[in-house]
Write a protein that holds these residues in place. Structure first.
Motif, PDB file in Angstrom:
ATOM      1  N   GLY A 157      -0.970 -13.379   6.675  1.00  0.00           N
ATOM      2  CA  GLY A 157      -0.594 -14.204   5.543  1.00  0.00           C
ATOM      3  C   GLY A 157      -1.335 -13.886   4.267  1.00  0.00           C
ATOM      4  O   GLY A 157      -1.736 -14.790   3.523  1.00  0.00           O
ATOM      5  N   TYR A 158      -1.517 -12.608   3.984  1.00  0.00           N
ATOM      6  CA  TYR A 158      -2.124 -12.195   2.716  1.00  0.00           C
ATOM      7  C   TYR A 158      -1.019 -11.699   1.784  1.00  0.00           C
ATOM      8  O   TYR A 158      -0.298 -10.766   2.117  1.00  0.00           O
ATOM      9  CB  TYR A 158      -3.159 -11.090   2.955  1.00  0.00           C
ATOM     10  N   ARG A 159      -0.909 -12.351   0.618  1.00  0.00           N
ATOM     11  CA  ARG A 159       0.205 -12.047  -0.289  1.00  0.00           C
ATOM     12  C   ARG A 159       1.513 -12.052   0.512  1.00  0.00           C
ATOM     13  O   ARG A 159       2.268 -11.065   0.538  1.00  0.00           O
ATOM     14  CB  ARG A 159       0.011 -10.697  -0.968  1.00  0.00           C
ATOM     15  N   SER A 160       1.763 -13.183   1.145  1.00  0.00           N
ATOM     16  CA  SER A 160       2.785 -13.254   2.193  1.00  0.00           C
ATOM     17  C   SER A 160       4.170 -12.821   1.728  1.00  0.00           C
ATOM     18  O   SER A 160       4.862 -12.060   2.415  1.00  0.00           O
ATOM     19  CB  SER A 160       2.856 -14.674   2.757  1.00  0.00           C
ATOM     20  N   ARG A 161       4.601 -13.317   0.576  1.00  0.00           N
ATOM     21  CA  ARG A 161       5.954 -12.981   0.124  1.00  0.00           C
ATOM     22  C   ARG A 161       6.068 -11.501  -0.223  1.00  0.00           C
ATOM     23  O   ARG A 161       7.064 -10.857   0.105  1.00  0.00           O
ATOM     24  CB  ARG A 161       6.318 -13.829  -1.096  1.00  0.00           C
ATOM     25  N   TRP A 162       5.044 -10.961  -0.881  1.00  0.00           N
ATOM     26  CA  TRP A 162       5.074  -9.541  -1.211  1.00  0.00           C
ATOM     27  C   TRP A 162       5.003  -8.683   0.039  1.00  0.00           C
ATOM     28  O   TRP A 162       5.621  -7.616   0.125  1.00  0.00           O
ATOM     29  CB  TRP A 162       3.946  -9.197  -2.173  1.00  0.00           C
ATOM     30  N   SER A 163       4.228  -9.145   1.019  1.00  0.00           N
ATOM     31  CA  SER A 163       4.141  -8.411   2.291  1.00  0.00           C
ATOM     32  C   SER A 163       5.484  -8.415   3.003  1.00  0.00           C
ATOM     33  O   SER A 163       5.899  -7.402   3.588  1.00  0.00           O
ATOM     34  CB  SER A 163       3.067  -9.029   3.195  1.00  0.00           C
TER      35      SER A 163
END
Length: 324
Positions: A85-91
């Motif tokens: 869940g790090y920079r979730s949308r970009w990931s």
């Protein structure tokens, strides 16, 4: 509408599952990467570019092996980032694009679960999938926001529901499924059969029961998930049945990760009260950090929803099965 509301913990659970499946998928692909991608393959990059009206695949830009390794490591890093869940949308966006790019590069790499799974990653781009159980959530304060209801959440729920329902409708064409013999036909090839499938086909009664049960679950299951009264109580029972159906598929014939990719798309239907029973702490997460009214978050999911419905209807009109 409340029917399309998703508990943020359930959304986080789906994000984690999607990230882990992506990691496993990449690790399983690695041993054969040199056969499918890179120099001296039977489907070179120039052929892939010729098949595409616009070169949307970064994997098809050239055949250099170092570039394929870099893209592979980038995809693996994006999947790990999505999982934690790090920079979730970009990931999620990067994971989706690199998976799609890989599939466009070599169509021989594509199975029925790949495109289905790739679409599920698209919805995460438009959802607050990192609001809890994530690195993102640790960087902010808390509020009372516990669920999300939007066009994107509707899309995430409707994708598996429509796929199962229209798959059942498509199976009604012909005689093998209504006649109760389809599973015997599917498991008849020893090259694909698994031990559980071979056990099923030993008995005509078991074959008929499993075939008709599949039809009933695929058509009635989505309707119960979305329309049944007291959905919070009905959904766990229906989900157990659908999870059992996907597990039975994987145990009957060799489908690699297809049953798992389909099964995890059902996770967003889990009711939040199940997690309340498992957790003794009050559920509070940070407020949504980005405005959900941005036009991209309204119109892109709306377009995708319409496309999703049309593709499923088109699949039935061709007597195909949306879930493969």
């Amino acid at each position: 509408m409340e029917v399309f509301s998703i508990d943020l913990r359930v959304l986080a659970l789906y994000r984690i599952a999607a990230g882990l499946v992506t990691i496993v998928d990449l690790l399983l692909r690695w041993p054969a990467m040199s056969l499918w991608l890179g120099p001296d393959t039977f489907h070179p990059a120039e052929l892939a570019r010729a098949d595409l009206p616009i070169c949307l695949s970064v994997h098809a830009l050239n055949d250099s092996w170092w570039m394929q390794v870099v893209l592979y490591l980038l995809a693996l890093g994006a999947a790990i980032s999505l999982t934690v869940g790090y920079r979730s949308r970009w990931s999620a966006a990067l994971s989706w694009y690199l998976l799609t790019s890989l599939l466009l590069r070599n169509p021989h790499l594509v199975d029925a679960g790949d495109s289905f799974f790739a679409v599920s990653l698209v919805w995460l781009m438009f959802l607050p999938c990192g609001e809890t159980w994530s690195v993102d959530s640790r960087r902010n304060g808390t509020s009372g926001t516990t669920a999300v209801c939007s066009l994107a959440s509707a899309g995430l729920l409707l994708q598996p529901a429509l796929a199962f329902f229209f798959s059942g409708i498509a199976k009604m064409h012909g005689s093998t499924w209504p006649g109760g013999t389809a599973i015997r036909v599917a498991v008849g090839d020893d090259a694909w059969a698994q031990p559980f499938g071979l056990w099923l086909v030993e008995s005509p009664t078991r074959v008929a029961m499993a075939t008709h049960a599949t039809l009933v679950l695929e058509m009635a299951g989505p309707l119960l998930l979305l329309l049944a009264p007291r959905r919070e109580l009905v959904r766990p029972v229906v989900l157990l049945a659908l999870f059992g159906l996907t597990a039975g598929m994987g145990l009957s014939i060799q489908l690699q990760l297809i049953p798992l990719k389909v099964a995890i798309t059902l996770i967003p239907f889990l009711p939040g009260w199940i997690l309340d029973r498992l957790s003794k702490t009050e559920f509070r997460v940070r407020g949504l950090g980005e405005p959900e009214h941005h036009w991209l978050r309204r119109w892109v999911p709306a377009y995708l929803l319409v496309t999703l419905v049309l593709l499923n209807v088109q699949g039935v009109s061709r007597f195909g099965s949306p879930t493969g």
